[in-house]
Motif scaffolding. Sequence first.
Motif, PDB file in Angstrom:
ATOM      1  N   UNK A 172     -35.985  20.382  53.007  1.00 36.78           N
ATOM      2  CA  UNK A 172     -35.444  19.679  51.280  1.00 36.78           C
ATOM      3  C   UNK A 172     -34.409  19.657  50.474  1.00 36.78           C
ATOM      4  N   UNK A 173     -33.684  19.437  49.380  1.00 38.84           N
ATOM      5  CA  UNK A 173     -32.342  19.850  48.814  1.00 38.84           C
ATOM      6  C   UNK A 173     -31.210  19.841  49.724  1.00 38.84           C
ATOM      7  N   UNK A 174     -30.864  19.074  49.994  1.00 37.76           N
ATOM      8  CA  UNK A 174     -29.469  19.485  51.287  1.00 37.76           C
ATOM      9  C   UNK A 174     -28.575  19.489  50.726  1.00 37.76           C
ATOM     10  N   UNK A 175     -28.472  19.090  49.383  1.00 42.07           N
ATOM     11  CA  UNK A 175     -27.153  19.461  48.802  1.00 42.07           C
ATOM     12  C   UNK A 175     -27.000  20.913  48.433  1.00 42.07           C
ATOM     13  N   UNK A 176     -28.487  21.857  48.331  1.00 43.84           N
ATOM     14  CA  UNK A 176     -28.107  23.439  48.088  1.00 43.84           C
ATOM     15  C   UNK A 176     -27.387  24.209  48.990  1.00 43.84           C
ATOM     16  N   UNK A 201     -16.675  17.195  48.831  1.00 48.06           N
ATOM     17  CA  UNK A 201     -16.332  15.592  48.848  1.00 48.06           C
ATOM     18  C   UNK A 201     -18.454  16.411  48.385  1.00 48.06           C
ATOM     19  N   UNK A 202     -18.428  17.240  48.881  1.00 48.37           N
ATOM     20  CA  UNK A 202     -19.994  17.597  48.485  1.00 48.37           C
ATOM     21  C   UNK A 202     -19.684  17.596  46.629  1.00 48.37           C
ATOM     22  N   UNK A 203     -18.966  18.323  46.448  1.00 47.17           N
ATOM     23  CA  UNK A 203     -18.949  18.311  44.933  1.00 47.17           C
ATOM     24  C   UNK A 203     -18.797  17.036  44.421  1.00 47.17           C
ATOM     25  N   UNK A 204     -18.010  15.745  45.258  1.00 51.72           N
ATOM     26  CA  UNK A 204     -17.543  14.495  44.534  1.00 51.72           C
ATOM     27  C   UNK A 204     -18.916  14.070  44.475  1.00 51.72           C
ATOM     28  N   UNK A 205     -19.954  14.308  45.013  1.00 55.50           N
ATOM     29  CA  UNK A 205     -21.105  13.616  45.243  1.00 55.50           C
ATOM     30  C   UNK A 205     -21.939  14.250  44.318  1.00 55.50           C
ATOM     31  N   UNK A 206     -21.802  15.448  43.816  1.00 55.12           N
ATOM     32  CA  UNK A 206     -22.040  15.868  42.779  1.00 55.12           C
ATOM     33  C   UNK A 206     -22.057  15.050  41.306  1.00 55.12           C
ATOM     34  N   UNK A 207     -20.558  14.998  41.429  1.00 56.77           N
ATOM     35  CA  UNK A 207     -19.680  14.912  39.598  1.00 56.77           C
ATOM     36  C   UNK A 207     -20.495  13.005  40.302  1.00 56.77           C
ATOM     37  N   UNK A 208     -20.348  12.906  41.210  1.00 54.43           N
ATOM     38  CA  UNK A 208     -20.827  11.260  40.501  1.00 54.43           C
ATOM     39  C   UNK A 208     -22.511  11.251  40.189  1.00 54.43           C
ATOM     40  N   UNK A 209     -23.108  12.342  40.448  1.00 63.82           N
ATOM     41  CA  UNK A 209     -24.984  12.278  39.946  1.00 63.82           C
ATOM     42  C   UNK A 209     -24.801  12.327  38.777  1.00 63.82           C
ATOM     43  N   UNK A 257     -25.836  20.218  35.399  1.00 66.81           N
ATOM     44  CA  UNK A 257     -27.119  19.654  35.620  1.00 66.81           C
ATOM     45  C   UNK A 257     -27.046  18.903  36.555  1.00 66.81           C
ATOM     46  N   UNK A 258     -25.332  17.612  37.131  1.00 71.93           N
ATOM     47  CA  UNK A 258     -25.782  17.021  38.084  1.00 71.93           C
ATOM     48  C   UNK A 258     -26.833  17.497  39.311  1.00 71.93           C
ATOM     49  N   UNK A 259     -26.019  18.953  39.174  1.00 75.49           N
ATOM     50  CA  UNK A 259     -25.960  19.077  40.903  1.00 75.49           C
ATOM     51  C   UNK A 259     -28.000  19.393  40.798  1.00 75.49           C
ATOM     52  N   UNK A 260     -28.608  19.140  40.060  1.00 74.25           N
ATOM     53  CA  UNK A 260     -29.831  19.303  40.231  1.00 74.25           C
ATOM     54  C   UNK A 260     -31.255  18.690  39.659  1.00 74.25           C
TER      55      UNK A 260
END
Length: 382
Positions: A4-8, A351-359, A369-372
Amino acid sequence: MLITFARSFLTLNLARRMAAAGHQVTVVDSMRGGVSKWSNATTAFHRVSPPKYKPQEYCRELAAIVEREKVDIVIPIHEETDILAMMAGLFPATCELFLSSFEIEEMLHNKLSYQQALVDRGIETLKFREISSPEDAVAAANDFTTPFAVKQAYSRGSQKVYKAYPGDDLSYLTYDPTNPWIAQEWLEGDRYCTYSVCRDGEMYAHATYPVAYAIGGSSCLTFEQVEHPGIVEWTRRLVKEVGFTGHMGLDFIDNPERGLVTIECNPRGTSGIMMFKDEDRVDRAFFGENTELITPPKGHTTMIGAGMAIYGWKKSSYPNNTFRKFFAEMRKADDVIASKKDPKPGLLMPLAYAYIANDARKYRVGLDGGFMHDHEWDGRPI
């Protein structure tokens, strides 16, 4: 297998170790992308519902992937572990969930019940008490005679820990009936973190690293394997006494007078997983195949390179930090993302950090906090 948690970064490193050993790895995440999605160590990526906000949908979607792809083991990484443990019955009997029962997972995750479990087993721990109301806060401030930490029972590294003193006014606290506060003795000493892979009360892999370079002194950026037999044996005892299956991390204080005590337990993947190399064959630990404890080589050091570049040079990141120390550490440590054999995750980090920033914007939280945020579980019934 499914992780799970592919962003990690944890998922990425575990996927690389598993793929190197010949396993096929599927990863999932509620985010559209993440470092593990682009790794050549993974054979498939699936976007799924956020477990915090749609827990039943999340578990049913994972169960469907397991059925469709004939997955034999699911390894959860973050706090979705608790949610999967609650709904383990949704998964086919042919697939193992690499975790313990919900009762064990929840007991270790909740900082209050974890401390009480240590007391019940006769294991020395830090003085603590629950704060569930303004009256409890006044009582706690008057009960402690030394500094103490105040944090929520369900919390993690991205959230605030307050340092309080006897008699302090704690009226700034707000109260959630499902997530009380814990007041916990603030003890000085050498700080260590661990990572262990366990099955049926036995420990098959283990890493110990001191808190060195870290964001704000808490979220580690570098990880160096050290030998500490006392920590290994302490961890073995806990794992055996609770009959734990899964991976876990412990935060230790080694005080000259009182010896080892733990601050908290994280019954899930932690940063120590990023210390192992392909040749260590940590994959065997997840199946209980090894007879001797698997550890990273002594002195082997890894780092989150992007984090070091952003935070590592700051004075607050390391005691008596200097640019000379910072650059020496950067030269010594292996980056946990950059890899000549698997370059895409490193190249696509922006790009990965852009997705996290969007969340982070979506959930109105900070970048950490957006990371998790959408994979957290704070004790609320489902």
